[in-house]
Scaffold this motif. Structure first.
Motif, PDB file in Angstrom:
ATOM      1  N   CYS A  45       9.527  53.583  68.281  1.00 17.00           N
ATOM      2  CA  CYS A  45       8.841  52.437  68.871  1.00 17.00           C
ATOM      3  C   CYS A  45       7.795  51.948  67.878  1.00 17.00           C
ATOM      4  O   CYS A  45       7.648  52.523  66.811  1.00 17.00           O
ATOM      5  CB  CYS A  45       8.197  52.821  70.206  1.00 17.00           C
ATOM      6  SG  CYS A  45       7.025  54.197  70.092  1.00 17.00           S
ATOM      7  N   ARG A  46       7.062  50.896  68.241  1.00 18.48           N
ATOM      8  CA  ARG A  46       6.070  50.363  67.303  1.00 18.48           C
ATOM      9  C   ARG A  46       4.744  50.072  67.996  1.00 18.48           C
ATOM     10  O   ARG A  46       4.708  49.734  69.168  1.00 18.48           O
ATOM     11  CB  ARG A  46       6.588  49.116  66.610  1.00 18.48           C
ATOM     12  CG  ARG A  46       6.840  47.955  67.540  1.00 18.48           C
ATOM     13  CD  ARG A  46       7.215  46.687  66.773  1.00 18.48           C
ATOM     14  NE  ARG A  46       7.805  45.646  67.562  1.00 18.48           N
ATOM     15  CZ  ARG A  46       7.339  45.123  68.670  1.00 18.48           C
ATOM     16  NH1 ARG A  46       6.252  45.549  69.208  1.00 18.48           N
ATOM     17  NH2 ARG A  46       7.963  44.144  69.301  1.00 18.48           N
ATOM     18  N   PHE A  47       3.674  50.215  67.248  1.00 21.35           N
ATOM     19  CA  PHE A  47       2.338  49.786  67.656  1.00 21.35           C
ATOM     20  C   PHE A  47       2.132  48.414  67.031  1.00 21.35           C
ATOM     21  O   PHE A  47       2.383  48.231  65.845  1.00 21.35           O
ATOM     22  CB  PHE A  47       1.263  50.716  67.083  1.00 21.35           C
ATOM     23  CG  PHE A  47       0.932  51.910  67.926  1.00 21.35           C
ATOM     24  CD1 PHE A  47       1.889  52.549  68.693  1.00 21.35           C
ATOM     25  CD2 PHE A  47      -0.355  52.410  67.940  1.00 21.35           C
ATOM     26  CE1 PHE A  47       1.569  53.672  69.445  1.00 21.35           C
ATOM     27  CE2 PHE A  47      -0.685  53.527  68.688  1.00 21.35           C
ATOM     28  CZ  PHE A  47       0.280  54.156  69.442  1.00 21.35           C
ATOM     29  N   GLY A  48       1.654  47.457  67.807  1.00 18.60           N
ATOM     30  CA  GLY A  48       1.354  46.139  67.273  1.00 18.60           C
ATOM     31  C   GLY A  48       2.564  45.238  67.229  1.00 18.60           C
ATOM     32  O   GLY A  48       3.653  45.595  67.693  1.00 18.60           O
ATOM     33  N   VAL A  49       2.361  44.054  66.684  1.00 20.99           N
ATOM     34  CA  VAL A  49       3.427  43.049  66.624  1.00 20.99           C
ATOM     35  C   VAL A  49       3.569  42.507  65.207  1.00 20.99           C
ATOM     36  O   VAL A  49       2.660  42.590  64.399  1.00 20.99           O
ATOM     37  CB  VAL A  49       3.143  41.873  67.597  1.00 20.99           C
ATOM     38  CG1 VAL A  49       3.194  42.340  69.031  1.00 20.99           C
ATOM     39  CG2 VAL A  49       1.804  41.220  67.305  1.00 20.99           C
ATOM     40  N   ASP A  50       4.740  41.949  64.951  1.00 13.39           N
ATOM     41  CA  ASP A  50       5.048  41.268  63.697  1.00 13.39           C
ATOM     42  C   ASP A  50       4.759  42.132  62.478  1.00 13.39           C
ATOM     43  O   ASP A  50       4.967  43.329  62.489  1.00 13.39           O
ATOM     44  CB  ASP A  50       4.308  39.932  63.624  1.00 13.39           C
ATOM     45  CG  ASP A  50       4.655  39.016  64.795  1.00 13.39           C
ATOM     46  OD1 ASP A  50       5.818  39.049  65.227  1.00 13.39           O
ATOM     47  OD2 ASP A  50       3.765  38.304  65.277  1.00 13.39           O
ATOM     48  N   LYS A  51       4.226  41.495  61.425  1.00 11.21           N
ATOM     49  CA  LYS A  51       4.009  42.210  60.163  1.00 11.21           C
ATOM     50  C   LYS A  51       2.870  43.217  60.232  1.00 11.21           C
ATOM     51  O   LYS A  51       2.737  44.064  59.356  1.00 11.21           O
ATOM     52  CB  LYS A  51       3.770  41.219  59.037  1.00 11.21           C
ATOM     53  CG  LYS A  51       2.518  40.384  59.212  1.00 11.21           C
ATOM     54  CD  LYS A  51       2.373  39.385  58.097  1.00 11.21           C
ATOM     55  CE  LYS A  51       1.108  38.540  58.364  1.00 11.21           C
ATOM     56  NZ  LYS A  51       0.945  37.504  57.394  1.00 11.21           N
ATOM     57  N   GLU A  52       2.045  43.149  61.258  1.00 13.51           N
ATOM     58  CA  GLU A  52       0.937  44.099  61.409  1.00 13.51           C
ATOM     59  C   GLU A  52       1.351  45.361  62.165  1.00 13.51           C
ATOM     60  O   GLU A  52       0.545  46.268  62.334  1.00 13.51           O
ATOM     61  CB  GLU A  52      -0.240  43.430  62.115  1.00 13.51           C
ATOM     62  CG  GLU A  52      -0.818  42.248  61.361  1.00 13.51           C
ATOM     63  CD  GLU A  52      -1.226  42.592  59.926  1.00 13.51           C
ATOM     64  OE1 GLU A  52      -1.857  43.644  59.720  1.00 13.51           O
ATOM     65  OE2 GLU A  52      -0.891  41.820  59.014  1.00 13.51           O
ATOM     66  N   SER A  53       2.585  45.422  62.634  1.00 14.72           N
ATOM     67  CA  SER A  53       3.011  46.578  63.423  1.00 14.72           C
ATOM     68  C   SER A  53       3.231  47.804  62.542  1.00 14.72           C
ATOM     69  O   SER A  53       3.420  47.702  61.331  1.00 14.72           O
ATOM     70  CB  SER A  53       4.277  46.255  64.207  1.00 14.72           C
ATOM     71  OG  SER A  53       5.368  46.100  63.339  1.00 14.72           O
ATOM     72  N   VAL A  54       3.163  48.963  63.183  1.00 18.38           N
ATOM     73  CA  VAL A  54       3.423  50.242  62.517  1.00 18.38           C
ATOM     74  C   VAL A  54       4.434  50.980  63.376  1.00 18.38           C
ATOM     75  O   VAL A  54       4.280  51.078  64.594  1.00 18.38           O
ATOM     76  CB  VAL A  54       2.130  51.073  62.359  1.00 18.38           C
ATOM     77  CG1 VAL A  54       2.415  52.351  61.584  1.00 18.38           C
ATOM     78  CG2 VAL A  54       1.047  50.260  61.665  1.00 18.38           C
ATOM     79  N   GLU A  55       5.488  51.483  62.758  1.00 17.85           N
ATOM     80  CA  GLU A  55       6.599  52.082  63.492  1.00 17.85           C
ATOM     81  C   GLU A  55       6.444  53.594  63.613  1.00 17.85           C
ATOM     82  O   GLU A  55       6.241  54.287  62.616  1.00 17.85           O
ATOM     83  CB  GLU A  55       7.911  51.725  62.806  1.00 17.85           C
ATOM     84  CG  GLU A  55       8.162  50.222  62.840  1.00 17.85           C
ATOM     85  CD  GLU A  55       9.340  49.782  62.015  1.00 17.85           C
ATOM     86  OE1 GLU A  55       9.677  50.465  61.023  1.00 17.85           O
ATOM     87  OE2 GLU A  55       9.932  48.748  62.358  1.00 17.85           O
ATOM     88  N   ALA A  56       6.550  54.078  64.851  1.00 19.37           N
ATOM     89  CA  ALA A  56       6.444  55.510  65.140  1.00 19.37           C
ATOM     90  C   ALA A  56       7.832  56.133  65.161  1.00 19.37           C
ATOM     91  O   ALA A  56       8.802  55.520  65.597  1.00 19.37           O
ATOM     92  CB  ALA A  56       5.770  55.720  66.494  1.00 19.37           C
ATOM     93  N   ALA A  57       7.905  57.379  64.704  1.00 16.41           N
ATOM     94  CA  ALA A  57       9.164  58.111  64.688  1.00 16.41           C
ATOM     95  C   ALA A  57       9.240  59.157  65.787  1.00 16.41           C
ATOM     96  O   ALA A  57      10.318  59.556  66.198  1.00 16.41           O
ATOM     97  CB  ALA A  57       9.357  58.781  63.333  1.00 16.41           C
ATOM     98  N   THR A  58       8.079  59.621  66.270  1.00 12.78           N
ATOM     99  CA  THR A  58       8.028  60.727  67.227  1.00 12.78           C
ATOM    100  C   THR A  58       6.906  60.483  68.221  1.00 12.78           C
ATOM    101  O   THR A  58       5.875  59.916  67.870  1.00 12.78           O
ATOM    102  CB  THR A  58       7.772  62.058  66.492  1.00 12.78           C
ATOM    103  OG1 THR A  58       8.802  62.273  65.546  1.00 12.78           O
ATOM    104  CG2 THR A  58       7.740  63.235  67.455  1.00 12.78           C
ATOM    105  N   ALA A  59       7.123  60.945  69.444  1.00 12.79           N
ATOM    106  CA  ALA A  59       6.080  60.915  70.472  1.00 12.79           C
ATOM    107  C   ALA A  59       6.065  62.270  71.159  1.00 12.79           C
ATOM    108  O   ALA A  59       7.057  63.002  71.132  1.00 12.79           O
ATOM    109  CB  ALA A  59       6.363  59.814  71.495  1.00 12.79           C
ATOM    110  N   ALA A  60       4.945  62.609  71.759  1.00  7.97           N
ATOM    111  CA  ALA A  60       4.842  63.835  72.539  1.00  7.97           C
ATOM    112  C   ALA A  60       3.951  63.577  73.742  1.00  7.97           C
ATOM    113  O   ALA A  60       2.959  62.861  73.645  1.00  7.97           O
ATOM    114  CB  ALA A  60       4.271  64.971  71.694  1.00  7.97           C
TER     115      ALA A  60
END
Length: 192
Positions: free
Chosen positions: A71-86
């Motif tokens: 999933c991702r935090f933020g929108v568009d070019k400012e977003s950062v993509e997460a690979a794992t959650a807990a």
């Protein structure tokens, strides 16, 4: 440890061509562990693994990991993509006490995470950090700590000497029940 293998495997496989959904629990805070888990399962993750921590208070951690972008935090070019959650809940009653996201570490994406968190939450001075964050931990560095809605929200990154130099993390911890998730330290009865 199972947790380390899961986190490493998800980040090593980090790549995805499809648009990611927003990460549940950001910027609005999660209130229910079951609801948060249901939202994570709907992304969908590659898998969910469960870890039980038997030392008091007993907790359950569910790790959702991807073969790329979860999933991702933020929108568009400012977003950062997460690979794992807990998601961490108390074993007795299921109360949500912590949830977190891991992101492949890079200075620019870490800076974007800091800006995203600062735009939504109140940053605390280091003097106001709770005791469990003031103690030095080898290889781990808390970049910033925020507070909002009864949660501490910390941004962490690897420090010199960290064997897992590949991730940033954002951890949401209940203020009245801190350090019960991945920061929880279980000691043998002999240590008491």
């Amino acid at each position: 440890m199972k947790r380390s293998v899961l986190l490493l495997s998800c980040c090593l496989a980090f790549s995805s061509a499809q648009a990611a959904s927003e990460c549940p629990g950001f910027p609005s805070l999660a209130t229910s562990g079951e609801a948060l888990l249901a939202q994570l399962r709907a992304l969908p993750p590659v898998g969910i693994e469960r870890e039980l921590q038997a030392c008091a208070p007993k907790t359950i951690i569910d790790f959702a990991y991807s073969g790329g972008v979860l999933c991702r935090f933020g929108v568009d070019k400012e977003s950062v993509e997460a690979a794992t959650a807990a998601v961490t809940r108390l074993a007795d009653g299921g109360e949500l006490v912590e949830y977190l996201y891991l992101f492949p570490y890079a200075p620019d994406s870490h800076a974007r995470l800091l800006a995203l968190l600062a735009a939504h939450f109140s940053r605390l001075d280091k003097a106001a950090y709770p005791a469990f964050l003031q103690a030095a931990r080898p290889g781990k560095e808390t970049t910033a700590l925020f507070a909002h809605g009864g949660y501490y929200i910390s941004l962490g990154k690897p420090a010199a000497g960290d064997s897992a130099e590949w991730y940033s993390n954002v951890i949401f911890e209940k203020m009245d029940r801190p350090a019960l998730g991945v920061r929880k330290i279980c000691q043998d009865a002999a240590d008491d």
